[in-house]
Design a protein around this motif. Structure first.
Motif, PDB file in Angstrom:
ATOM      1  N   ILE A  23       0.832  -1.205   0.000  1.00  0.00           N
ATOM      2  CA  ILE A  23       0.000   0.000   0.000  1.00  0.00           C
ATOM      3  C   ILE A  23       0.868   1.257   0.000  1.00  0.00           C
ATOM      4  CG2 ILE A  23      -1.641   1.346   1.373  1.00  0.00           C
ATOM      5  CD1 ILE A  23      -2.871  -1.383   2.204  1.00  0.00           C
ATOM      6  N   ILE A  24       1.952   1.241   0.772  1.00  0.00           N
ATOM      7  CA  ILE A  24       2.857   2.396   0.807  1.00  0.00           C
ATOM      8  C   ILE A  24       3.502   2.601  -0.565  1.00  0.00           C
ATOM      9  CG2 ILE A  24       5.045   3.224   1.754  1.00  0.00           C
ATOM     10  CD1 ILE A  24       4.144   1.976   4.450  1.00  0.00           C
ATOM     11  N   ILE A  25       3.951   1.530  -1.199  1.00  0.00           N
ATOM     12  CA  ILE A  25       4.554   1.636  -2.532  1.00  0.00           C
ATOM     13  C   ILE A  25       3.551   2.190  -3.532  1.00  0.00           C
ATOM     14  CG2 ILE A  25       5.452   0.288  -4.478  1.00  0.00           C
ATOM     15  CD1 ILE A  25       6.758  -1.566  -2.373  1.00  0.00           C
ATOM     16  N   MET A  26       2.320   1.656  -3.515  1.00  0.00           N
ATOM     17  CA  MET A  26       1.284   2.126  -4.449  1.00  0.00           C
ATOM     18  C   MET A  26       0.986   3.610  -4.217  1.00  0.00           C
ATOM     19  SD  MET A  26       0.515  -0.468  -6.338  1.00  0.00           S
ATOM     20  CE  MET A  26      -0.991   0.064  -7.082  1.00  0.00           C
ATOM     21  N   THR A  27       0.932   4.031  -2.979  1.00  0.00           N
ATOM     22  CA  THR A  27       0.656   5.428  -2.660  1.00  0.00           C
ATOM     23  C   THR A  27       1.785   6.325  -3.129  1.00  0.00           C
ATOM     24  OG1 THR A  27      -0.647   4.736  -0.747  1.00  0.00           O
ATOM     25  CG2 THR A  27       0.106   7.022  -0.783  1.00  0.00           C
ATOM     26  N   MET A  28       3.024   5.914  -2.898  1.00  0.00           N
ATOM     27  CA  MET A  28       4.167   6.719  -3.314  1.00  0.00           C
ATOM     28  C   MET A  28       4.233   6.848  -4.840  1.00  0.00           C
ATOM     29  SD  MET A  28       5.271   7.752  -0.510  1.00  0.00           S
ATOM     30  CE  MET A  28       6.704   8.624  -1.061  1.00  0.00           C
ATOM     31  N   VAL A  29       3.961   5.766  -5.554  1.00  0.00           N
ATOM     32  CA  VAL A  29       3.950   5.820  -7.020  1.00  0.00           C
ATOM     33  C   VAL A  29       2.838   6.749  -7.500  1.00  0.00           C
ATOM     34  CG1 VAL A  29       3.477   4.442  -9.097  1.00  0.00           C
ATOM     35  CG2 VAL A  29       5.065   3.593  -7.371  1.00  0.00           C
ATOM     36  N   TYR A  30       1.669   6.651  -6.885  1.00  0.00           N
ATOM     37  CA  TYR A  30       0.546   7.535  -7.241  1.00  0.00           C
ATOM     38  C   TYR A  30       0.925   8.999  -7.032  1.00  0.00           C
ATOM     39  CZ  TYR A  30      -4.002   9.791  -7.089  1.00  0.00           C
ATOM     40  OH  TYR A  30      -5.043  10.636  -7.324  1.00  0.00           O
ATOM     41  N   ILE A  31       1.511   9.299  -5.888  1.00  0.00           N
ATOM     42  CA  ILE A  31       1.902  10.682  -5.591  1.00  0.00           C
ATOM     43  C   ILE A  31       2.966  11.155  -6.588  1.00  0.00           C
ATOM     44  CG2 ILE A  31       3.114  12.129  -3.909  1.00  0.00           C
ATOM     45  CD1 ILE A  31       1.608  10.521  -1.714  1.00  0.00           C
ATOM     46  N   ASN A  85       0.987  -0.061 -12.017  1.00  0.00           N
ATOM     47  CA  ASN A  85       0.249  -0.732 -10.939  1.00  0.00           C
ATOM     48  C   ASN A  85       0.243  -2.254 -11.065  1.00  0.00           C
ATOM     49  OD1 ASN A  85      -0.244   1.686  -9.683  1.00  0.00           O
ATOM     50  ND2 ASN A  85      -2.298   1.909 -10.513  1.00  0.00           N
ATOM     51  N   PRO A  86      -0.118  -2.842 -12.219  1.00  0.00           N
ATOM     52  CA  PRO A  86      -0.076  -4.313 -12.308  1.00  0.00           C
ATOM     53  C   PRO A  86       1.331  -4.880 -12.135  1.00  0.00           C
ATOM     54  CG  PRO A  86      -1.349  -3.403 -14.121  1.00  0.00           C
ATOM     55  CD  PRO A  86      -0.719  -2.250 -13.413  1.00  0.00           C
ATOM     56  N   LEU A  87       2.354  -4.122 -12.549  1.00  0.00           N
ATOM     57  CA  LEU A  87       3.726  -4.596 -12.359  1.00  0.00           C
ATOM     58  C   LEU A  87       4.080  -4.650 -10.877  1.00  0.00           C
ATOM     59  CD1 LEU A  87       5.494  -2.612 -15.227  1.00  0.00           C
ATOM     60  CD2 LEU A  87       4.696  -4.985 -15.238  1.00  0.00           C
ATOM     61  N   ILE A  88       3.596  -3.673 -10.125  1.00  0.00           N
ATOM     62  CA  ILE A  88       3.814  -3.693  -8.676  1.00  0.00           C
ATOM     63  C   ILE A  88       3.070  -4.876  -8.066  1.00  0.00           C
ATOM     64  CG2 ILE A  88       3.402  -2.463  -6.512  1.00  0.00           C
ATOM     65  CD1 ILE A  88       3.776   0.147  -8.121  1.00  0.00           C
ATOM     66  N   TYR A  89       1.825  -5.083  -8.473  1.00  0.00           N
ATOM     67  CA  TYR A  89       1.067  -6.239  -7.973  1.00  0.00           C
ATOM     68  C   TYR A  89       1.809  -7.535  -8.290  1.00  0.00           C
ATOM     69  CZ  TYR A  89      -2.985  -3.117  -7.600  1.00  0.00           C
ATOM     70  OH  TYR A  89      -3.833  -2.094  -7.288  1.00  0.00           O
ATOM     71  N   PHE A  90       2.328  -7.629  -9.521  1.00  0.00           N
ATOM     72  CA  PHE A  90       3.005  -8.845  -9.958  1.00  0.00           C
ATOM     73  C   PHE A  90       4.239  -9.127  -9.111  1.00  0.00           C
ATOM     74  CE2 PHE A  90       5.884 -11.270 -12.665  1.00  0.00           C
ATOM     75  CZ  PHE A  90       5.051 -12.282 -13.098  1.00  0.00           C
ATOM     76  N   THR A  91       4.989  -8.085  -8.777  1.00  0.00           N
ATOM     77  CA  THR A  91       6.211  -8.302  -7.998  1.00  0.00           C
ATOM     78  C   THR A  91       5.939  -8.478  -6.514  1.00  0.00           C
ATOM     79  OG1 THR A  91       6.584  -5.924  -7.807  1.00  0.00           O
ATOM     80  CG2 THR A  91       7.658  -7.040  -9.628  1.00  0.00           C
ATOM     81  N   ARG A  92       4.837  -7.943  -6.009  1.00  0.00           N
ATOM     82  CA  ARG A  92       4.588  -7.948  -4.570  1.00  0.00           C
ATOM     83  C   ARG A  92       3.636  -9.055  -4.110  1.00  0.00           C
ATOM     84  NH1 ARG A  92       7.424  -5.830  -1.130  1.00  0.00           N
ATOM     85  NH2 ARG A  92       5.613  -5.621   0.215  1.00  0.00           N
ATOM     86  N   ILE A  93       2.738  -9.524  -4.963  1.00  0.00           N
ATOM     87  CA  ILE A  93       1.669 -10.426  -4.526  1.00  0.00           C
ATOM     88  C   ILE A  93       1.813 -11.772  -5.242  1.00  0.00           C
ATOM     89  CG2 ILE A  93      -0.826 -10.736  -4.353  1.00  0.00           C
ATOM     90  CD1 ILE A  93      -1.029  -7.624  -4.497  1.00  0.00           C
ATOM     91  N   ALA A  94       2.164 -12.786  -4.490  1.00  0.00           N
ATOM     92  CA  ALA A  94       2.409 -14.110  -5.067  1.00  0.00           C
ATOM     93  C   ALA A  94       1.161 -14.697  -5.714  1.00  0.00           C
ATOM     94  CB  ALA A  94       2.945 -15.057  -4.003  1.00  0.00           C
ATOM     95  N   SER A  95       0.003 -14.520  -5.105  1.00  0.00           N
ATOM     96  CA  SER A  95      -1.221 -15.085  -5.690  1.00  0.00           C
ATOM     97  C   SER A  95      -1.554 -14.434  -7.034  1.00  0.00           C
ATOM     98  CB  SER A  95      -2.396 -14.949  -4.726  1.00  0.00           C
ATOM     99  OG  SER A  95      -2.642 -13.590  -4.428  1.00  0.00           O
ATOM    100  N   PHE A  96      -1.278 -13.148  -7.174  1.00  0.00           N
ATOM    101  CA  PHE A  96      -1.485 -12.463  -8.461  1.00  0.00           C
ATOM    102  C   PHE A  96      -0.510 -13.010  -9.502  1.00  0.00           C
ATOM    103  CE2 PHE A  96      -0.752  -8.906 -11.433  1.00  0.00           C
ATOM    104  CZ  PHE A  96      -2.052  -8.704 -11.866  1.00  0.00           C
ATOM    105  N   ARG A  97       0.749 -13.233  -9.095  1.00  0.00           N
ATOM    106  CA  ARG A  97       1.756 -13.787  -9.990  1.00  0.00           C
ATOM    107  C   ARG A  97       1.331 -15.173 -10.476  1.00  0.00           C
ATOM    108  NH1 ARG A  97       5.579 -11.961  -6.972  1.00  0.00           N
ATOM    109  NH2 ARG A  97       5.750 -13.772  -5.645  1.00  0.00           N
ATOM    110  N   HIS A  98       0.845 -16.007  -9.571  1.00  0.00           N
ATOM    111  CA  HIS A  98       0.390 -17.347  -9.954  1.00  0.00           C
ATOM    112  C   HIS A  98      -0.812 -17.268 -10.894  1.00  0.00           C
ATOM    113  CE1 HIS A  98       3.239 -19.131  -7.289  1.00  0.00           C
ATOM    114  NE2 HIS A  98       2.677 -18.642  -6.194  1.00  0.00           N
ATOM    115  N   TRP A  99      -1.705 -16.332 -10.656  1.00  0.00           N
ATOM    116  CA  TRP A  99      -2.870 -16.151 -11.519  1.00  0.00           C
ATOM    117  C   TRP A  99      -2.428 -15.773 -12.935  1.00  0.00           C
ATOM    118  CZ3 TRP A  99      -4.908 -12.017 -14.250  1.00  0.00           C
ATOM    119  CH2 TRP A  99      -6.208 -12.175 -14.724  1.00  0.00           C
ATOM    120  N   VAL A 100      -1.454 -14.851 -13.054  1.00  0.00           N
ATOM    121  CA  VAL A 100      -0.957 -14.435 -14.370  1.00  0.00           C
ATOM    122  C   VAL A 100      -0.307 -15.619 -15.082  1.00  0.00           C
ATOM    123  CG1 VAL A 100       0.753 -12.986 -15.552  1.00  0.00           C
ATOM    124  CG2 VAL A 100      -0.685 -12.009 -13.760  1.00  0.00           C
TER     125      VAL A 100
END
Length: 129
Positions: A23-31, A85-100
């Motif tokens: 969440i902190i990474i996503m917020t910083m990228v957004y800002i 955003n999806p690249l951050i999800y891909f690197t940070r969330i294992a379940s998202f990576r497995h889904w992809v």
């Protein structure tokens, strides 16, 4: 360890920390990608409130740069943020990576099955392997 706290049935502290970090990474990228847009709005509002001002600085004197800065800040940077955003999800969330990976495997298998079907009926042009 599945990340579930057995005593309470909720997520473990490690999972909570990981989610907080994401969440902190996503917020910083957004800002980061929205700072130029906010700056353009602040400049524009300042100019609109005081008609004696000209658009400040050497970069914004020409009408081209005025329009260009809006296109970059309002379209390009926001689009890049959405792309990241999806690249951050891909690197940070294992379940998202497995889904992809699962979707990629399904797509590859469906292509293979379809091309095999076309080859078996001599419907596939010879230029394709």
């Amino acid at each position: 360890s599945s990340g579930i706290n057995a005593e309470y049935g909720g997520p473990s502290q490690a999972k909570k920390n990981s989610a907080t970090c994401t969440i902190i990474i996503m917020t910083m990228v957004y800002i980061l990608f929205n700072i130029p847009l906010v700056a353009n709005y602040v400049l524009w509002t300042t100019i609109e409130m005081d008609h004696n001002l000209t658009y400040p600085g050497p970069y914004y004197d020409s009408p081209f740069m005025y329009n260009y800065s809006w296109n970059v800040s309002d379209i390009l940077l926001i689009s890049i943020n959405s792309l990241i955003n999806p690249l951050i999800y891909f690197t940070r969330i294992a379940s998202f990576r497995h889904w992809v990976y699962d979707r990629g495997n399904r797509l590859a298998n469906s292509y293979y099955d379809f091309s095999f079907y076309l080859k078996s009926r001599n419907l596939l042009p010879t230029i394709f392997p």
